[in-house]
Write a protein that holds these residues in place. Structure first.
Motif, mmCIF file in Angstrom:
data_model
loop_
_atom_site.group_PDB
_atom_site.id
_atom_site.type_symbol
_atom_site.label_atom_id
_atom_site.label_comp_id
_atom_site.label_asym_id
_atom_site.label_seq_id
_atom_site.Cartn_x
_atom_site.Cartn_y
_atom_site.Cartn_z
ATOM 1 N N VAL A 70 0.860 -1.187 0.000
ATOM 2 C CA VAL A 70 0.000 0.000 0.000
ATOM 3 C C VAL A 70 0.893 1.232 0.000
ATOM 4 O O VAL A 70 1.817 1.338 0.794
ATOM 5 N N SER A 72 1.014 5.556 -0.290
ATOM 6 C CA SER A 72 0.399 6.894 -0.375
ATOM 7 C C SER A 72 1.432 7.860 -0.922
ATOM 8 O O SER A 72 1.433 8.195 -2.095
ATOM 9 N N GLY A 73 2.389 8.287 -0.067
ATOM 10 C CA GLY A 73 3.430 9.213 -0.527
ATOM 11 C C GLY A 73 4.731 8.537 -0.921
ATOM 12 O O GLY A 73 5.656 9.196 -1.403
ATOM 13 N N GLY A 74 4.853 7.222 -0.682
ATOM 14 C CA GLY A 74 6.038 6.465 -1.111
ATOM 15 C C GLY A 74 7.301 6.744 -0.303
ATOM 16 O O GLY A 74 8.395 6.455 -0.758
ATOM 17 N N HIS A 75 7.171 7.245 0.929
ATOM 18 C CA HIS A 75 8.367 7.568 1.729
ATOM 19 C C HIS A 75 8.697 6.507 2.773
ATOM 20 O O HIS A 75 9.441 6.775 3.715
ATOM 21 N N SER A 76 8.142 5.306 2.616
ATOM 22 C CA SER A 76 8.452 4.241 3.571
ATOM 23 C C SER A 76 9.965 4.078 3.710
ATOM 24 O O SER A 76 10.666 3.888 2.721
ATOM 25 N N SER A 81 6.424 0.032 0.614
ATOM 26 C CA SER A 81 5.381 0.387 -0.352
ATOM 27 C C SER A 81 5.677 -0.088 -1.774
ATOM 28 O O SER A 81 5.075 0.405 -2.721
ATOM 29 N N ASP A 132 8.357 16.972 8.891
ATOM 30 C CA ASP A 132 9.303 18.023 8.496
ATOM 31 C C ASP A 132 9.502 18.113 6.989
ATOM 32 O O ASP A 132 10.208 19.002 6.518
ATOM 33 N N GLY A 137 3.774 11.459 2.418
ATOM 34 C CA GLY A 137 2.331 11.275 2.274
ATOM 35 C C GLY A 137 1.625 11.384 3.616
ATOM 36 O O GLY A 137 2.138 10.909 4.630
ATOM 37 N N GLY A 140 0.750 7.399 5.196
ATOM 38 C CA GLY A 140 1.682 6.663 6.051
ATOM 39 C C GLY A 140 2.049 7.449 7.292
ATOM 40 O O GLY A 140 2.118 6.893 8.397
ATOM 41 N N VAL A 147 4.982 13.197 13.757
ATOM 42 C CA VAL A 147 5.730 14.095 14.650
ATOM 43 C C VAL A 147 6.304 15.229 13.812
ATOM 44 O O VAL A 147 7.146 14.978 12.945
ATOM 45 N N GLY A 196 -5.950 -2.010 7.567
ATOM 46 C CA GLY A 196 -6.736 -1.747 6.369
ATOM 47 C C GLY A 196 -6.141 -0.583 5.611
ATOM 48 O O GLY A 196 -5.117 -0.015 6.013
ATOM 49 N N ALA A 198 -6.534 3.127 4.555
ATOM 50 C CA ALA A 198 -7.258 4.366 4.844
ATOM 51 C C ALA A 198 -7.429 5.123 3.533
ATOM 52 O O ALA A 198 -6.447 5.407 2.836
ATOM 53 N N ARG A 350 14.941 15.792 18.244
ATOM 54 C CA ARG A 350 13.638 16.479 18.323
ATOM 55 C C ARG A 350 13.162 16.444 19.774
ATOM 56 O O ARG A 350 12.811 15.367 20.281
ATOM 57 N N TYR A 409 9.914 4.980 17.451
ATOM 58 C CA TYR A 409 8.768 5.504 16.694
ATOM 59 C C TYR A 409 8.648 4.712 15.398
ATOM 60 O O TYR A 409 9.589 4.676 14.598
ATOM 61 N N ASN A 411 7.330 5.004 12.504
ATOM 62 C CA ASN A 411 7.509 5.589 11.173
ATOM 63 C C ASN A 411 8.965 5.814 10.803
ATOM 64 O O ASN A 411 9.272 6.066 9.636
HETATM 65 C C1 LIG Z 1 12.560 12.354 4.122
HETATM 66 C C2 LIG Z 1 11.615 11.843 5.172
HETATM 67 C C3 LIG Z 1 11.216 12.698 6.197
HETATM 68 C C4 LIG Z 1 10.352 12.244 7.185
HETATM 69 N N1 LIG Z 1 9.961 13.110 8.187
HETATM 70 C C5 LIG Z 1 9.065 12.710 9.103
HETATM 71 C C6 LIG Z 1 8.615 13.586 10.136
HETATM 72 O O1 LIG Z 1 9.082 14.727 10.237
HETATM 73 N N2 LIG Z 1 7.709 13.123 11.011
HETATM 74 C C7 LIG Z 1 7.196 11.877 10.960
HETATM 75 O O2 LIG Z 1 6.351 11.543 11.770
HETATM 76 N N3 LIG Z 1 7.606 11.006 9.996
HETATM 77 C C8 LIG Z 1 8.526 11.396 9.103
HETATM 78 N N4 LIG Z 1 8.963 10.508 8.154
HETATM 79 C C9 LIG Z 1 8.523 9.115 8.220
HETATM 80 C C10 LIG Z 1 7.209 8.949 7.481
HETATM 81 O O3 LIG Z 1 6.153 9.351 8.344
HETATM 82 C C11 LIG Z 1 6.989 7.471 7.105
HETATM 83 O O4 LIG Z 1 8.040 7.065 6.256
HETATM 84 C C12 LIG Z 1 5.627 7.270 6.449
HETATM 85 O O5 LIG Z 1 5.329 5.903 6.434
HETATM 86 C C13 LIG Z 1 5.611 7.808 5.045
HETATM 87 O O6 LIG Z 1 4.310 7.858 4.552
HETATM 88 P P1 LIG Z 1 4.043 7.785 2.978
HETATM 89 O O7 LIG Z 1 2.598 7.742 2.790
HETATM 90 O O8 LIG Z 1 4.844 8.842 2.307
HETATM 91 O O9 LIG Z 1 4.769 6.436 2.655
HETATM 92 P P2 LIG Z 1 4.368 5.109 1.848
HETATM 93 O O10 LIG Z 1 5.674 4.515 1.477
HETATM 94 O O11 LIG Z 1 3.397 5.396 0.784
HETATM 95 O O12 LIG Z 1 3.684 4.251 2.947
HETATM 96 C C14 LIG Z 1 4.410 3.685 4.015
HETATM 97 C C15 LIG Z 1 3.592 2.586 4.640
HETATM 98 O O13 LIG Z 1 2.490 3.149 5.317
HETATM 99 C C16 LIG Z 1 1.325 2.361 5.106
HETATM 100 N N5 LIG Z 1 0.359 3.196 4.401
HETATM 101 C C17 LIG Z 1 0.596 4.288 3.654
HETATM 102 N N6 LIG Z 1 -0.549 4.820 3.245
HETATM 103 C C18 LIG Z 1 -1.528 4.052 3.734
HETATM 104 C C19 LIG Z 1 -2.944 4.082 3.644
HETATM 105 N N7 LIG Z 1 -3.584 5.064 2.993
HETATM 106 N N8 LIG Z 1 -3.655 3.113 4.265
HETATM 107 C C20 LIG Z 1 -3.027 2.126 4.933
HETATM 108 N N9 LIG Z 1 -1.694 2.039 5.045
HETATM 109 C C21 LIG Z 1 -0.965 3.002 4.457
HETATM 110 C C22 LIG Z 1 1.755 1.143 4.338
HETATM 111 O O14 LIG Z 1 2.052 0.114 5.242
HETATM 112 C C23 LIG Z 1 3.013 1.608 3.638
HETATM 113 O O15 LIG Z 1 3.902 0.564 3.402
HETATM 114 C C24 LIG Z 1 9.863 10.915 7.146
HETATM 115 C C25 LIG Z 1 10.278 10.060 6.137
HETATM 116 C C26 LIG Z 1 11.142 10.500 5.159
HETATM 117 C C27 LIG Z 1 11.586 9.568 4.089
#
Ligand SMILES: Cc1cc2nc3c(=O)[nH]c(=O)nc-3n(C[C@H](O)[C@H](O)[C@H](O)COP(=O)(O)OP(=O)(O)OC[C@H]3O[C@@H](n4cnc5c(N)ncnc54)[C@H](O)[C@@H]3O)c2cc1C
Length: 457
Positions: A70, A72-76, A81, A132, A137, A140, A147, A196, A198, A350, A409, A411
């Motif tokens: 799954v 959303s923003g691809g920042h896993s 993801s 930050d 996305g 995630g 935070v 699930g 979201a 932090r 944490y 994430n």
């Molecule tokens: C450069 C960078 C900076 C960051 N800074 C912060 C920060 O300041 N604070 C902080 O709290 N975190 C931070 N993060 C961590 C970030 O919150 C996690 O990496 C988060 O999972 C990224 O969400 P995404 O939707 O972009 O990632 P994705 O790769 O799309 O998703 C990550 C995982 O989340 C789950 N997921 C995503 N979307 C959904 C959905 N809609 N429904 C169900 N499951 C879903 C899936 O398990 C997926 O594998 C940072 C990460 C990076 C790479």
């Protein structure tokens, strides 16, 4: 199980959104995530258009035994993801945002990024706190906790989550909030993507229009680091800080003589009245003569500057909480940063507390409410063969900094194994989550994540 070419052509007819398969234009781009070094080839990427599509992908994966990623923003950080041979459910085209500015709430589809949401809300002088980085996305980030720059003033992102719409493993679209499926609502506030998909999240909006914020760069010595952290702890809750201790890269706004020197590159946000913000930031400016000072009154969305489009670093990282950063801990940080052979090495500090710490420990699945300081150490590097060296460096660095708080944490966890996932869910949180997992995802369909397996009895 792998999808055959024949079935892929049938897939196109199933969805309102777009199906991208190997050989299609854009396939390589669509399977790329933020971090580099992850080269998995999904059988199909379904860029869903609506909740119906989400339900159909979930059902297809469940009925045919496909691994489901799954996105959303691809920042896993752990690379969860993207899947090898399975299906990516990609929410990036679901980006609707419905704001009720007067009622101070917003329904946001989970394909939105933090900066897209913040810019749209900022037009009305309101905001919800994310992290930050603007390109992360909201999907995630929120499900793991969230935070960011408003953590001390308004708490975690999940503390502003009012309701959600979630497609569970059986393909049903459920509305959840404090009254409706309260167990699910508790679990998705910190439990990640385990329960699930979201599709939409409803957030509280706060009045955050003009802030005092931006980047302050100080020379990094043990005294400067310890004093910076002491000021951040003593600061009013309107002020949240993120201090990156690192070697100065050759950035245009830094004088040439600072390049390669140890610096504290800090991001500060004071969410409140300008005069009070300047007063709150003065002690940080007095810690040492700043190398660069870009802290100024600004509109909140400006805190997310434009980002490079195709930046996919290789990175090794560890996340942890500590109780204090004194002079001795600061020395440990500087020693390790200097010893790194990475192209960039950083310790991110932090200071937490404030509104985040006032939420009871068991109110959500994020249980680190009393943790004092979050620390992320990371090395960026150029060649995949270097991975072992930098993994050893982050492991050693984190061990040297460890104090009493054994939590993490979720994430910021990498692909570090089950024991580390459990540190994200201390005490009874883990058991409670595994019970809820059993109810909503008994076969662990949502397992490509920081996995919480279903309770077995
Ligand atoms: C450069 C960078 C900076 C960051 N800074 C912060 C920060 O300041 N604070 C902080 O709290 N975190 C931070 N993060 C961590 C970030 O919150 C996690 O990496 C988060 O999972 C990224 O969400 P995404 O939707 O972009 O990632 P994705 O790769 O799309 O998703 C990550 C995982 O989340 C789950 N997921 C995503 N979307 C959904 C959905 N809609 N429904 C169900 N499951 C879903 C899936 O398990 C997926 O594998 C940072 C990460 C990076 C790479």
């Amino acid at each position: 199980m792998l999808l055959e070419t024949k079935s892929i052509s049938n897939l196109h007819a199933l969805f309102n959104g777009r199906v991208i398969a190997p050989g299609d234009g854009g396939y390589d781009r669509a399977r790329t995530i933020f971090y580099g070094g992850i080269d998995r080839r999904p059988a199909a990427i379904v860029r869903v258009a609506d909740a119906g599509d989400v339900s159909r992908v979930v059902t297809l994966a469940r009925e045919n035994g496909f691994e489901l990623a799954v996105r959303s923003g691809g920042h896993s950080i752990a690379g969860h993801s993207v899947t090898e041979g399975g299906i990516i459910l990609d929410l990036s085209n679901m980006r609707a945002l419905h704001m009720d500015v007067e009622g101070r709430t917003a329904w946001a589809e989970t394909g939105l990024t933090a900066s897209e949401y913040t810019t749209a809300a900022g037009a009305y002088g309101v905001a919800t706190g994310f992290g930050d980085t603007g390109s992360v996305g909201i999907g995630g980030l929120t499900l793991g906790g969230g935070v960011g720059f408003l953590v001390r003033k308004y708490g975690l992102t999940i503390d502003d989550l009012l309701a959600a719409e979630v497609v569970t493993a059986d393909g049903q679209l459920l509305h959840t909030d404090a009254e409706t499926h309260p167990d699910l609502f508790w679990a998705i506030r910190g439990g990640g993507g385990n329960f699930g998909v979201a599709t939409r999240l409803q957030f509280r909006l706060h009045e955050v229009d003009r802030i005092v914020g931006g980047m302050l760069i100080l020379p990094a010595t043990p005294d400067v680091i310890a004093s910076f952290i002491a000021e951040a702890e003593a600061a009013p809750e309107e002020l949240s800080t993120i201090a990156n201790v690192m070697t100065a890269p050759p950035m245009p706004f830094l004088p040439v003589e600072a390049h390669g020197k140890l610096i504290v590159m800090a991001l500060l946000v004071y969410a409140g009245e300008t005069g009070a913000g300047e007063r709150a930031i003065a002690p940080f400016r007095a810690v040492a003569p700043p190398i660069a000072d870009m802290v100024r009154p600004m509109r909140y969305p400006e805190i997310y500057p434009p980002e490079e489009g195709e930046y996919h670093p290789l990175a090794a990282g560890r996340t942890m909480f500590v109780d204090h950063i004194d002079r001795s801990a600061a020395e440990t940080i500087l020693d390790h940063i200097q010893a790194s052979t990475g192209s960039m090495a950083v310790a991110q500090l932090r200071v937490l507390g404030g509104a985040m710490a006032r939420v009871p420990m068991d109110a959500t699945a994020f249980a680190h409410r009393t943790s004092k300081i979050m620390v992320n150490v990371a090395a960026l590097y150029e060649r995949p063969e270097e991975k072992a060296v930098h993994e050893a460096w982050v492991t050693d660095f984190a061990a040297a900094l460890r104090q009493g708080d054994g939590g993490a944490y979720v994430n910021f966890l990498g692909d570090e194994g089950e024991a580390r996932v459990r540190t994200a869910y201390p005490g009874s949180t883990w058991e409670r989550l595994t019970e809820i997992k059993r109810r909503y995802d008994p076969t662990n369909l949502f397992r490509l994540n920081q996995n919480i397996p279903p309770a077995t009895s």
